[in-house]
Every structure is written in structure tokens, then in C-alpha cells.
Design a protein around this motif. Sequence first.
Motif, PDB file in Angstrom:
ATOM      1  N   ASP A   1      -2.499   0.231  -5.945  1.00  0.00           N
ATOM      2  CA  ASP A   1      -1.673  -0.134  -6.869  1.00  0.00           C
ATOM      3  C   ASP A   1      -0.138   0.322  -6.588  1.00  0.00           C
ATOM      4  O   ASP A   1       0.632  -0.353  -7.139  1.00  0.00           O
ATOM      5  CB  ASP A   1      -2.070   0.908  -8.121  1.00  0.00           C
ATOM      6  CG  ASP A   1      -3.471   0.505  -8.763  1.00  0.00           C
ATOM      7  OD1 ASP A   1      -3.385  -0.691  -9.472  1.00  0.00           O
ATOM      8  OD2 ASP A   1      -4.265   0.956  -8.541  1.00  0.00           O
ATOM      9  N   ALA A   2       0.035   1.354  -5.859  1.00  0.00           N
ATOM     10  CA  ALA A   2       1.297   1.928  -5.670  1.00  0.00           C
ATOM     11  C   ALA A   2       1.382   2.554  -4.190  1.00  0.00           C
ATOM     12  O   ALA A   2       0.458   3.389  -3.942  1.00  0.00           O
ATOM     13  CB  ALA A   2       1.996   2.472  -6.859  1.00  0.00           C
ATOM     14  N   MET A   3       2.898   2.546  -3.724  1.00  0.00           N
ATOM     15  CA  MET A   3       2.950   3.564  -2.543  1.00  0.00           C
ATOM     16  C   MET A   3       4.273   4.503  -3.006  1.00  0.00           C
ATOM     17  O   MET A   3       5.273   3.712  -3.359  1.00  0.00           O
ATOM     18  CB  MET A   3       3.209   2.706  -1.250  1.00  0.00           C
ATOM     19  CG  MET A   3       3.322   3.539  -0.255  1.00  0.00           C
ATOM     20  SD  MET A   3       3.836   2.445   1.430  1.00  0.00           S
ATOM     21  CE  MET A   3       4.191   4.003   2.460  1.00  0.00           C
ATOM     22  N   PHE A   4       4.378   5.531  -2.674  1.00  0.00           N
ATOM     23  CA  PHE A   4       5.453   6.389  -2.731  1.00  0.00           C
ATOM     24  C   PHE A   4       5.828   6.846  -1.289  1.00  0.00           C
ATOM     25  O   PHE A   4       5.233   7.595  -0.798  1.00  0.00           O
ATOM     26  CB  PHE A   4       4.975   7.623  -3.743  1.00  0.00           C
ATOM     27  CG  PHE A   4       4.769   7.307  -5.079  1.00  0.00           C
ATOM     28  CD1 PHE A   4       5.729   7.106  -6.169  1.00  0.00           C
ATOM     29  CD2 PHE A   4       3.378   6.733  -5.527  1.00  0.00           C
ATOM     30  CE1 PHE A   4       5.307   6.862  -7.515  1.00  0.00           C
ATOM     31  CE2 PHE A   4       3.116   6.349  -6.584  1.00  0.00           C
ATOM     32  CZ  PHE A   4       4.129   6.399  -7.692  1.00  0.00           C
ATOM     33  N   THR A   5       7.138   6.641  -1.147  1.00  0.00           N
ATOM     34  CA  THR A   5       7.554   6.923   0.368  1.00  0.00           C
ATOM     35  C   THR A   5       8.782   7.231   0.237  1.00  0.00           C
ATOM     36  O   THR A   5       9.625   7.435  -0.822  1.00  0.00           O
ATOM     37  CB  THR A   5       7.354   5.995   1.105  1.00  0.00           C
ATOM     38  OG1 THR A   5       7.523   6.240   2.729  1.00  0.00           O
ATOM     39  CG2 THR A   5       8.072   4.597   0.786  1.00  0.00           C
ATOM     40  N   ASP A   6       9.566   7.711   1.460  1.00  0.00           N
ATOM     41  CA  ASP A   6      10.858   8.165   1.438  1.00  0.00           C
ATOM     42  C   ASP A   6      11.940   7.393   1.975  1.00  0.00           C
ATOM     43  O   ASP A   6      13.043   7.349   2.107  1.00  0.00           O
ATOM     44  CB  ASP A   6      11.023   9.432   2.158  1.00  0.00           C
ATOM     45  CG  ASP A   6      10.540   9.266   3.682  1.00  0.00           C
ATOM     46  OD1 ASP A   6       9.567   8.674   3.831  1.00  0.00           O
ATOM     47  OD2 ASP A   6      11.306   9.904   4.573  1.00  0.00           O
ATOM     48  N   GLN A   7      11.821   6.152   2.648  1.00  0.00           N
ATOM     49  CA  GLN A   7      12.402   5.146   3.167  1.00  0.00           C
ATOM     50  C   GLN A   7      12.033   3.607   2.701  1.00  0.00           C
ATOM     51  O   GLN A   7      10.785   3.639   2.677  1.00  0.00           O
ATOM     52  CB  GLN A   7      12.709   5.315   4.449  1.00  0.00           C
ATOM     53  CG  GLN A   7      13.130   6.704   5.013  1.00  0.00           C
ATOM     54  CD  GLN A   7      13.456   6.566   6.478  1.00  0.00           C
ATOM     55  OE1 GLN A   7      13.720   5.680   7.190  1.00  0.00           O
ATOM     56  NE2 GLN A   7      13.505   7.887   6.876  1.00  0.00           N
ATOM     57  N   PRO A   8      12.998   2.805   2.580  1.00  0.00           N
ATOM     58  CA  PRO A   8      12.179   1.350   2.404  1.00  0.00           C
ATOM     59  C   PRO A   8      11.310   0.955   3.450  1.00  0.00           C
ATOM     60  O   PRO A   8      11.744   1.345   4.494  1.00  0.00           O
ATOM     61  CB  PRO A   8      13.507   0.443   2.290  1.00  0.00           C
ATOM     62  CG  PRO A   8      14.646   1.330   1.982  1.00  0.00           C
ATOM     63  CD  PRO A   8      14.333   2.788   2.602  1.00  0.00           C
ATOM     64  N   LEU A   9      10.279   0.165   3.181  1.00  0.00           N
ATOM     65  CA  LEU A   9       9.694  -0.426   4.133  1.00  0.00           C
ATOM     66  C   LEU A   9      10.107  -1.551   4.993  1.00  0.00           C
ATOM     67  O   LEU A   9      11.138  -2.100   4.409  1.00  0.00           O
ATOM     68  CB  LEU A   9       8.275  -0.978   3.489  1.00  0.00           C
ATOM     69  CG  LEU A   9       7.265  -0.035   2.684  1.00  0.00           C
ATOM     70  CD1 LEU A   9       5.995  -0.715   1.998  1.00  0.00           C
ATOM     71  CD2 LEU A   9       6.839   1.075   3.526  1.00  0.00           C
ATOM     72  N   PRO A  10       9.636  -1.733   6.268  1.00  0.00           N
ATOM     73  CA  PRO A  10      10.087  -2.913   6.962  1.00  0.00           C
ATOM     74  C   PRO A  10      10.089  -4.177   6.140  1.00  0.00           C
ATOM     75  O   PRO A  10       9.013  -4.302   5.342  1.00  0.00           O
ATOM     76  CB  PRO A  10       9.323  -2.862   8.234  1.00  0.00           C
ATOM     77  CG  PRO A  10       8.836  -1.473   8.477  1.00  0.00           C
ATOM     78  CD  PRO A  10       8.601  -1.109   6.942  1.00  0.00           C
ATOM     79  N   GLU A  11      10.807  -5.155   6.408  1.00  0.00           N
ATOM     80  CA  GLU A  11      10.693  -6.176   5.619  1.00  0.00           C
ATOM     81  C   GLU A  11       9.264  -7.013   5.727  1.00  0.00           C
ATOM     82  O   GLU A  11       9.056  -7.425   4.416  1.00  0.00           O
ATOM     83  CB  GLU A  11      11.860  -7.332   6.185  1.00  0.00           C
ATOM     84  CG  GLU A  11      12.129  -8.463   5.214  1.00  0.00           C
ATOM     85  CD  GLU A  11      13.205  -9.406   5.812  1.00  0.00           C
ATOM     86  OE1 GLU A  11      13.403 -10.539   5.570  1.00  0.00           O
ATOM     87  OE2 GLU A  11      13.987  -8.890   6.541  1.00  0.00           O
ATOM     88  N   GLY A  12       8.804  -7.299   6.446  1.00  0.00           N
ATOM     89  CA  GLY A  12       7.463  -7.810   6.602  1.00  0.00           C
ATOM     90  C   GLY A  12       6.473  -7.170   5.646  1.00  0.00           C
ATOM     91  O   GLY A  12       5.651  -7.846   4.971  1.00  0.00           O
ATOM     92  N   LEU A  13       6.350  -5.822   5.807  1.00  0.00           N
ATOM     93  CA  LEU A  13       5.352  -5.023   5.260  1.00  0.00           C
ATOM     94  C   LEU A  13       5.841  -5.041   3.554  1.00  0.00           C
ATOM     95  O   LEU A  13       4.729  -5.250   2.752  1.00  0.00           O
ATOM     96  CB  LEU A  13       5.114  -3.910   5.520  1.00  0.00           C
ATOM     97  CG  LEU A  13       4.226  -2.910   5.029  1.00  0.00           C
ATOM     98  CD1 LEU A  13       2.817  -3.568   5.081  1.00  0.00           C
ATOM     99  CD2 LEU A  13       4.211  -1.560   5.712  1.00  0.00           C
ATOM    100  N   ALA A  14       6.921  -5.021   3.449  1.00  0.00           N
ATOM    101  CA  ALA A  14       7.455  -5.082   1.835  1.00  0.00           C
ATOM    102  C   ALA A  14       7.090  -6.297   1.584  1.00  0.00           C
ATOM    103  O   ALA A  14       6.721  -6.326   0.215  1.00  0.00           O
ATOM    104  CB  ALA A  14       9.206  -4.760   1.835  1.00  0.00           C
TER     105      ALA A  14
END
Length: 253
Positions: free
Chosen positions: A226-239
Motif C-alpha cells: 500500500d505504501a513505501m516510506f523512504t528518505d529520497q524521491p524514487l527514480p522517475e521510472g519507479l515512481a
Amino acid sequence: MALSFRQTEILDIARTEGRVVVEALAERFAVTVQTIRRDLSDLSDAGLLDRVHGGAVMRTGVSNIGYEERRRMNDGAKAAIGRLCAQAIPDNSSMILNLGTTTEAVARELLNHRNITVITNNMNVANILVANESCEIVVAGGALRRSDGGLVGELTTEFIGQFKADYAVIGTSALDADGDLLDYDLAEVRVSRAIIRQSRQSFLVSDASKLTRSAPARLASLGDLDAMFTDQPLPEGLAQKCAEWGTAVHVAG
């Protein structure tokens, strides 16, 4: 030793590619070759890499980074991720937390939650939450992995199957460009899959360094969560894939 973010990335590159080259690293990180040589010397002194002419290679026999070393890696990012994830978990709820130093960061942020139930196969999570008198702690059975306090195996998987929790909070050893969560230990993977099945909502907590690592066993896809919590934006393709899957991505400030 406590690793810097650059040293953590160098170690991840070495794990993925087998070796690192001083000049290439200097160009990648926009620093001098002398700075990279110091980084490699520090990693060699810590027993994580072996120096070779022009660079370094993974130390023979290393499969996953040692638990204490992982605990110190990106500790600030993990704390921020833990805070953000804990904010998404309300009082009066139940959850399953699996193995990993980032899930332990979440546990530390749950110390002030009220009337929660935490089911875990992570002895460290249980020990952290002992300080919260309003938390009911249920520890899974199974074979204890002394290296990190994890409980794994068929008994653990069967134990998890007895519950249906509001939330799953899981970590991963690596995350590839396709959005697949990867790990080193098949026994741990089976437990984590059971945790996802037995939870109404599933959260991944993972810092950005996992995007530069690789591991052989597939746990799940971000599309299953349902969700991912991370510290930096994901690469565009994965986002973009996460947007198509309906997997929310929360970035800690």
C-alpha cells in the motif's frame, strides 16, 4: 565504525558489481581520488572491503552486511523514515513488524502510541517496545538467528498465519528498478510474505541506499504493497510504476 552516506554507497556498488575503481568513484561523487582512497581504506580497516590496485573488491565470503554495521548505516535517514511511518499508524491498532534495522527505527517511534498490539519475529523490536506499557507484544516462535535477533523458519511462518493485523511494516535488503523487493535469506522471505498476506495494509520502510543494492531472492513487488516510506524521491521510472500500481510513496523530510 559509522559509515558516511558516500561510504555506504561505495559498499553497495562493490556488492553489486564485485569491485570499485578509485577514478570512477571520484568522478561519480565529484570528489578527489585522495578522498576516495581514504574511504576505501576506512572500509578495508572495518573488514568490509579488500584493497586492490586501483580500487577495492568485496571481501571473500561476505553475503550480507553485518547487523551492527547495518544498524549504523544511514541511521539519521532510518530515524526519519521511522517517524514518518509511525505517524501513519494510529493508536488502537495492530501491526506486524519484521526483521531489519529500519523496522526497529519504526518501533522506537511507537513508544508513545496507545493501546497497540505488535506482533513480531524481531527480538530487537520486542525489546524496544517493552518500554511502552500500552503496547501488547506478541513474539513469534521459530529458530533464533543470533546474528540479528530474528526468528525465522516454518514455525515462524505458521505462527504469523494465526493473525490478521491492521498493518504490516517490513524492510528489505534491496529494491530493484522494477520495484521488486529482494533479500538474501529464503526463510526470511517466506516469513515476510506471510506478514503481507496477514495484514490489511502493508508498508515498506527502506532508505534510498537499497536502490543500489542487489540480492538473489524476490520477496514481493512494491505493487503488492500500500505504501513505501523512504528518505529520497524514487527514480522517475519507479515512481511512475508506483503511481500506476496505487502504491503511495512518502518521503521523509
